[in-house]
Design a protein around this motif. Structure first.
Motif, PDB file in Angstrom:
ATOM      1  N   ILE A 117       0.855  -1.191   0.000  1.00  0.00           N
ATOM      2  CA  ILE A 117       0.000   0.000   0.000  1.00  0.00           C
ATOM      3  C   ILE A 117       0.888   1.237   0.000  1.00  0.00           C
ATOM      4  O   ILE A 117       1.772   1.380   0.847  1.00  0.00           O
ATOM      5  N   VAL A 118       0.633   2.112  -0.965  1.00  0.00           N
ATOM      6  CA  VAL A 118       1.314   3.399  -1.059  1.00  0.00           C
ATOM      7  C   VAL A 118       0.270   4.469  -0.771  1.00  0.00           C
ATOM      8  O   VAL A 118      -0.792   4.491  -1.398  1.00  0.00           O
ATOM      9  N   VAL A 119       0.553   5.338   0.186  1.00  0.00           N
ATOM     10  CA  VAL A 119      -0.363   6.441   0.484  1.00  0.00           C
ATOM     11  C   VAL A 119      -0.134   7.509  -0.573  1.00  0.00           C
ATOM     12  O   VAL A 119       0.930   8.125  -0.626  1.00  0.00           O
ATOM     13  N   SER A 120      -1.126   7.711  -1.424  1.00  0.00           N
ATOM     14  CA  SER A 120      -0.981   8.633  -2.550  1.00  0.00           C
ATOM     15  C   SER A 120      -1.332  10.069  -2.187  1.00  0.00           C
ATOM     16  O   SER A 120      -0.918  10.999  -2.883  1.00  0.00           O
ATOM     17  N   ALA A 121      -2.103  10.254  -1.101  1.00  0.00           N
ATOM     18  CA  ALA A 121      -2.488  11.607  -0.694  1.00  0.00           C
ATOM     19  C   ALA A 121      -3.072  11.565   0.710  1.00  0.00           C
ATOM     20  O   ALA A 121      -3.570  10.532   1.153  1.00  0.00           O
ATOM     21  N   LEU A 122      -2.991  12.696   1.382  1.00  0.00           N
ATOM     22  CA  LEU A 122      -3.712  12.928   2.637  1.00  0.00           C
ATOM     23  C   LEU A 122      -4.686  14.062   2.346  1.00  0.00           C
ATOM     24  O   LEU A 122      -4.281  15.198   2.129  1.00  0.00           O
ATOM     25  N   ASN A 123      -5.954  13.749   2.297  1.00  0.00           N
ATOM     26  CA  ASN A 123      -6.975  14.731   1.932  1.00  0.00           C
ATOM     27  C   ASN A 123      -7.732  15.193   3.161  1.00  0.00           C
ATOM     28  O   ASN A 123      -8.247  14.384   3.919  1.00  0.00           O
ATOM     29  N   ASP A 124      -7.813  16.505   3.323  1.00  0.00           N
ATOM     30  CA  ASP A 124      -8.537  17.100   4.443  1.00  0.00           C
ATOM     31  C   ASP A 124      -9.951  17.435   3.985  1.00  0.00           C
ATOM     32  O   ASP A 124     -10.147  18.331   3.159  1.00  0.00           O
ATOM     33  N   PRO A 125     -10.948  16.713   4.499  1.00  0.00           N
ATOM     34  CA  PRO A 125     -12.333  16.973   4.077  1.00  0.00           C
ATOM     35  C   PRO A 125     -12.778  18.407   4.372  1.00  0.00           C
ATOM     36  O   PRO A 125     -13.615  18.951   3.663  1.00  0.00           O
ATOM     37  N   ALA A 126     -12.223  19.041   5.393  1.00  0.00           N
ATOM     38  CA  ALA A 126     -12.608  20.413   5.745  1.00  0.00           C
ATOM     39  C   ALA A 126     -12.122  21.412   4.704  1.00  0.00           C
ATOM     40  O   ALA A 126     -12.657  22.512   4.601  1.00  0.00           O
ATOM     41  N   ALA A 127     -11.112  21.045   3.919  1.00  0.00           N
ATOM     42  CA  ALA A 127     -10.563  21.972   2.932  1.00  0.00           C
ATOM     43  C   ALA A 127     -11.253  21.856   1.572  1.00  0.00           C
ATOM     44  O   ALA A 127     -10.881  22.552   0.644  1.00  0.00           O
ATOM     45  N   ARG A 128     -12.255  21.008   1.459  1.00  0.00           N
ATOM     46  CA  ARG A 128     -12.955  20.836   0.174  1.00  0.00           C
ATOM     47  C   ARG A 128     -13.986  21.927  -0.009  1.00  0.00           C
ATOM     48  O   ARG A 128     -14.645  22.375   0.924  1.00  0.00           O
ATOM     49  N   LYS A 129     -14.148  22.338  -1.259  1.00  0.00           N
ATOM     50  CA  LYS A 129     -15.179  23.292  -1.610  1.00  0.00           C
ATOM     51  C   LYS A 129     -16.526  22.590  -1.489  1.00  0.00           C
ATOM     52  O   LYS A 129     -16.702  21.528  -2.065  1.00  0.00           O
TER      53      LYS A 129
END
Length: 137
Positions: A117-129
């Motif tokens: 498993i390669v972590v491709s991104a850390l996405n912050d749901p609070a930063a989404r439009k």
């Protein structure tokens, strides 16, 4: 057609619902006469991708990519997975790996010999439009 197995006398089911006949792969003449089942790499990739999406901490709105290499009755998996920030990366990957290995085996019968498993991104749901699923720059 009664559904009877050739060479096995019919028996009523036991009261406790235990199987009346155990099928051991590779040693059962009837099983070997039925033929074989091949599971395509793409099918395993879809199953593994769906399994990864079932794990808490994996970003379901992100793009998960899985590659599978099926050889005989075993498979090697490699996945690129976006995680939700803040998630404990190592623990989330451990859960994702264990769940994926279990689901692929349960649904295909294949033994997963490796699951990278390669972590491709850390996405912050609070930063989404709101309403778009896209991150703000």
């Amino acid at each position: 057609m009664t559904g009877a197995v050739p060479g096995v006398p019919p028996q009523p089911p036991p009261a406790d619902d235990t199987p009346t006949r155990e099928i051991v792969l590779g040693r059962d003449a009837f099983v070997e006469r039925r033929g074989r089942v091949d599971v395509a790499d793409r099918v395993v990739e879809k199953i593994a991708g769906a399994a990864l999406g079932e794990v808490d901490g994996v970003d379901r709105s992100g793009r998960t990519k899985v590659d599978a290499d099926v050889v005989g009755s075993s498979v090697r998996l490699s996945a690129q997975v976006p995680l939700v920030y803040p998630s404990p990366v190592a623990a989330t990957c451990d859960r994702a790996r264990a769940h994926t290995v279990e689901r692929v085996h349960a649904l295909t019968g294949l033994e997963v010999t490796r699951c990278d498993i390669v972590v491709s991104a850390l996405n912050d749901p609070a930063a989404r439009k709101p309403g778009t699923g896209r991150e703000l720059a």
